[in-house]
Design an enzyme around this catalytic site. Structure first.
Site, short mmCIF file in Angstrom:
data_model
loop_
_atom_site.label_atom_id
_atom_site.label_comp_id
_atom_site.label_asym_id
_atom_site.label_seq_id
_atom_site.Cartn_x
_atom_site.Cartn_y
_atom_site.Cartn_z
N ASP A 147 0.88 -1.17 0.00
CA ASP A 147 0.00 0.00 0.00
C ASP A 147 0.92 1.23 0.00
O ASP A 147 2.15 1.11 -0.21
CB ASP A 147 -1.00 -0.03 1.17
CG ASP A 147 -0.34 0.20 2.53
OD1 ASP A 147 0.90 0.31 2.59
OD2 ASP A 147 -1.07 0.28 3.53
N CYS A 172 3.23 -3.00 4.04
CA CYS A 172 2.34 -1.89 4.40
C CYS A 172 3.06 -1.10 5.51
O CYS A 172 4.26 -1.31 5.72
CB CYS A 172 0.96 -2.38 4.82
SG CYS A 172 0.91 -3.43 6.28
N THR A 179 2.99 -1.29 8.76
CA THR A 179 3.55 -2.15 9.81
C THR A 179 3.85 -3.58 9.33
O THR A 179 4.59 -4.30 10.00
CB THR A 179 2.54 -2.30 10.96
OG1 THR A 179 1.33 -2.84 10.41
CG2 THR A 179 2.26 -0.96 11.64
N HIS A 204 11.34 -22.42 9.99
CA HIS A 204 10.34 -23.05 10.87
C HIS A 204 8.92 -23.02 10.30
O HIS A 204 8.14 -23.92 10.56
CB HIS A 204 10.30 -22.33 12.23
CG HIS A 204 11.48 -22.63 13.09
ND1 HIS A 204 11.55 -22.27 14.41
CD2 HIS A 204 12.66 -23.26 12.80
CE1 HIS A 204 12.72 -22.66 14.92
NE2 HIS A 204 13.42 -23.26 13.96
N HIS A 251 8.73 -29.32 12.30
CA HIS A 251 8.08 -28.14 11.72
C HIS A 251 7.09 -28.55 10.62
O HIS A 251 6.05 -27.92 10.45
CB HIS A 251 9.13 -27.17 11.18
CG HIS A 251 10.07 -26.72 12.25
ND1 HIS A 251 9.67 -25.93 13.31
CD2 HIS A 251 11.38 -26.99 12.46
CE1 HIS A 251 10.70 -25.72 14.12
NE2 HIS A 251 11.75 -26.37 13.63
#
Ligand code: RB5
Length: 151
Positions: A8, A65, A67, A98, A133
Site C-alpha cells: 500500500d 504496508c 507495519t 520453521h 516443523h
C-alpha cells in the site's frame, strides 16, 4: 523463482528497494502495485499477491504496508498462504526455516531500508527445516481444511 510483490502507500518506497534486491538475487518479480504514495487499501494488494501464490502463478510473495500487520492478517485469510510478519534478519530466516512462509510481510515504516535486502536474502536462501516443523505445518493445513469450507 517468480515472486509477486505488493504494497500500500505505507510500503511504496520500501517496495522499490525489495524489488531491486530480489532482481539482484536473480528472481523474476511481478509488481502488483500500488504505484504511488496515494492512500490506498492494503487488503486489495494482499488479495492480489496472496491469490497469485495460492494459485501457483507465483512461487512466493512479498507484501509491505506501514507495519506489515494488516497485510499479514489479510493474506492469511487465503487458503494455502502462510504469511509471516518479520522485523529483522533472524525472524526473516526463521519464517522460512520453521514456518515455510510463502509470503513475507514487511513494515515500510519501522524497518531501516538498509536492512530490507538482507532480510529478503535470509528468507529466500534459508531452507525449510522439515521434521517437527513439517508436522506443525500439516496441522495448520488441517485447520484450514476444517474451517475454510467452500461455500
Ligand atoms: C496505513 O496507514 C496503515 O494502516 C497500513 O499501511 C498498515 O500499517 C496496516 O496494517
Amino acid at each position: 523463482m517468480k515472486i509477486a510483490i505488493g504494497s500500500d502507500h505505507g510500503g511504496f518506497e520500501s517496495k522499490k528497494i525489495v524489488v531491486d534486491a530480489l532482481q539482484k538475487l536473480g528472481h523474476k518479480v511481478v509488481d502488483m502495485g500500488t504505484t504511488s504514495e496515494e492512500s490506498t487499501d492494503y487488503p486489495d494488494y494482499a488479495k492480489k499477491v496472496g491469490k497469485a501464490v495460492a494459485l501457483g502463478r507465483a512461487d512466493r510473495g512479498v507484501l509491505i504496508c506501514g507495519t506489515g500487520i494488516g497485510m499479514s492478517i489479510a493474506a492469511n485469510k487465503i487458503p494455502g498462504i502462510r504469511a509471516a510478519v518479520v522485523w529483522n534478519v533472524k525472524t526473516a530466516s526463521l519464517a522460512s526455516e520453521h514456518n515455510c512462509a510463502n509470503v513475507l510481510c514487511l513494515s515500510g515504516r519501522f524497518i531501516k531500508p538498509s536492512l530490507l535486502p538482507k532480510m529478503i536474502k535470509a528468507w529466500i536462501k534459508t531452507p525449510f527445516a522439515g521434521g517437527r516443523h513439517q508436522r506443525r505445518i500439516r496441522k495448520i493445513s488441517k485447520l484450514e481444511k476444517e474451517l475454510c469450507k467452500p461455500r
